[in-house]
Design a protein around this motif. Structure first.
Motif, mmCIF file in Angstrom:
data_model
loop_
_atom_site.group_PDB
_atom_site.id
_atom_site.type_symbol
_atom_site.label_atom_id
_atom_site.label_comp_id
_atom_site.label_asym_id
_atom_site.label_seq_id
_atom_site.Cartn_x
_atom_site.Cartn_y
_atom_site.Cartn_z
ATOM 1 N N PRO A 41 0.824 -1.216 0.000
ATOM 2 C CA PRO A 41 0.000 0.000 0.000
ATOM 3 C C PRO A 41 0.849 1.254 0.000
ATOM 4 O O PRO A 41 1.786 1.385 0.797
ATOM 5 C CB PRO A 41 -0.802 -0.130 1.300
ATOM 6 C CG PRO A 41 -0.883 -1.591 1.546
ATOM 7 C CD PRO A 41 0.426 -2.149 1.086
ATOM 8 N N GLY A 42 0.549 2.167 -0.913
ATOM 9 C CA GLY A 42 1.273 3.425 -1.000
ATOM 10 C C GLY A 42 2.591 3.347 -1.729
ATOM 11 O O GLY A 42 3.272 4.366 -1.893
ATOM 12 N N ALA A 91 2.572 -7.539 1.022
ATOM 13 C CA ALA A 91 2.218 -6.883 -0.244
ATOM 14 C C ALA A 91 1.280 -7.794 -1.027
ATOM 15 O O ALA A 91 1.079 -8.952 -0.661
ATOM 16 C CB ALA A 91 3.467 -6.606 -1.076
ATOM 17 N N VAL A 92 0.761 -7.263 -2.104
ATOM 18 C CA VAL A 92 0.091 -8.095 -3.101
ATOM 19 C C VAL A 92 1.150 -8.533 -4.102
ATOM 20 O O VAL A 92 1.898 -7.694 -4.621
ATOM 21 C CB VAL A 92 -1.041 -7.336 -3.809
ATOM 22 C CG1 VAL A 92 -1.675 -8.228 -4.884
ATOM 23 C CG2 VAL A 92 -2.086 -6.878 -2.810
ATOM 24 N N TYR A 93 1.215 -9.811 -4.350
ATOM 25 C CA TYR A 93 2.211 -10.377 -5.244
ATOM 26 C C TYR A 93 1.559 -10.739 -6.574
ATOM 27 O O TYR A 93 0.515 -11.395 -6.609
ATOM 28 C CB TYR A 93 2.854 -11.609 -4.613
ATOM 29 C CG TYR A 93 3.854 -11.252 -3.536
ATOM 30 C CD1 TYR A 93 3.430 -10.742 -2.317
ATOM 31 C CD2 TYR A 93 5.223 -11.397 -3.743
ATOM 32 C CE1 TYR A 93 4.332 -10.385 -1.337
ATOM 33 C CE2 TYR A 93 6.148 -11.057 -2.761
ATOM 34 C CZ TYR A 93 5.686 -10.549 -1.566
ATOM 35 O OH TYR A 93 6.586 -10.195 -0.590
ATOM 36 N N TYR A 94 2.211 -10.319 -7.657
ATOM 37 C CA TYR A 94 1.705 -10.535 -9.006
ATOM 38 C C TYR A 94 2.706 -11.341 -9.819
ATOM 39 O O TYR A 94 3.916 -11.082 -9.752
ATOM 40 C CB TYR A 94 1.495 -9.209 -9.720
ATOM 41 C CG TYR A 94 0.526 -8.264 -9.065
ATOM 42 C CD1 TYR A 94 0.958 -7.353 -8.104
ATOM 43 C CD2 TYR A 94 -0.823 -8.258 -9.414
ATOM 44 C CE1 TYR A 94 0.077 -6.474 -7.505
ATOM 45 C CE2 TYR A 94 -1.719 -7.373 -8.818
ATOM 46 C CZ TYR A 94 -1.256 -6.499 -7.860
ATOM 47 O OH TYR A 94 -2.135 -5.619 -7.280
#
Length: 115
Positions: A41-42, A91-94
């Motif tokens: 985030p951010g 975090a969000v992992y992609y």
């Protein structure tokens, strides 16, 4: 239609491990590299690990020695083994595939590391 679907995220305590998977379907021509990115985030999305079509790997300094990227061509899946997780890994992992035909992304999977 190309699809990348991540799985394996979740909540883990600091020091723990997770293995993320990215299932690829639809067939992609001319893959040049595949990798994992994350976005907290951010923050901007950042590269975590990448593997070229030749098998060469590269990692962000912050995860070297803790994370390992791999792939299983037999099942069209790539992985990110994450050990020694830290709260700052939250975090969000992609997953991403960079190919001659374009740049493909999954929708992401959330990883949360508690202290």
């Amino acid at each position: 239609q190309v699809q990348l679907v991540e799985s394996g995220g979740g909540l883990v305590q600091a020091g723990g491990s997770l293995r993320l998977s990215c299932a690829v379907s639809g067939g992609i021509f001319g893959i040049r590299a595949m990798g994992w990115y994350r976005q907290a985030p951010g923050n901007k999305r950042e590269l975590v690990a990448v593997m070229t079509r030749f098998g060469t790997t590269n990692y962000a300094d912050s995860v070297k020695g803790r994370f390992t990227i791999s792939r299983d061509n037999a099942v069209d899946t790539m992985y990110l083994q994450m050990n020694g997780l830290k709260p700052e890994d939250t975090a969000v992992y992609y997953c991403n595939i960079y190919a001659e035909g374009g740049d493909y992304w999954g929708r992401g999977t959330q990883v949360t590391v508690s202290s």
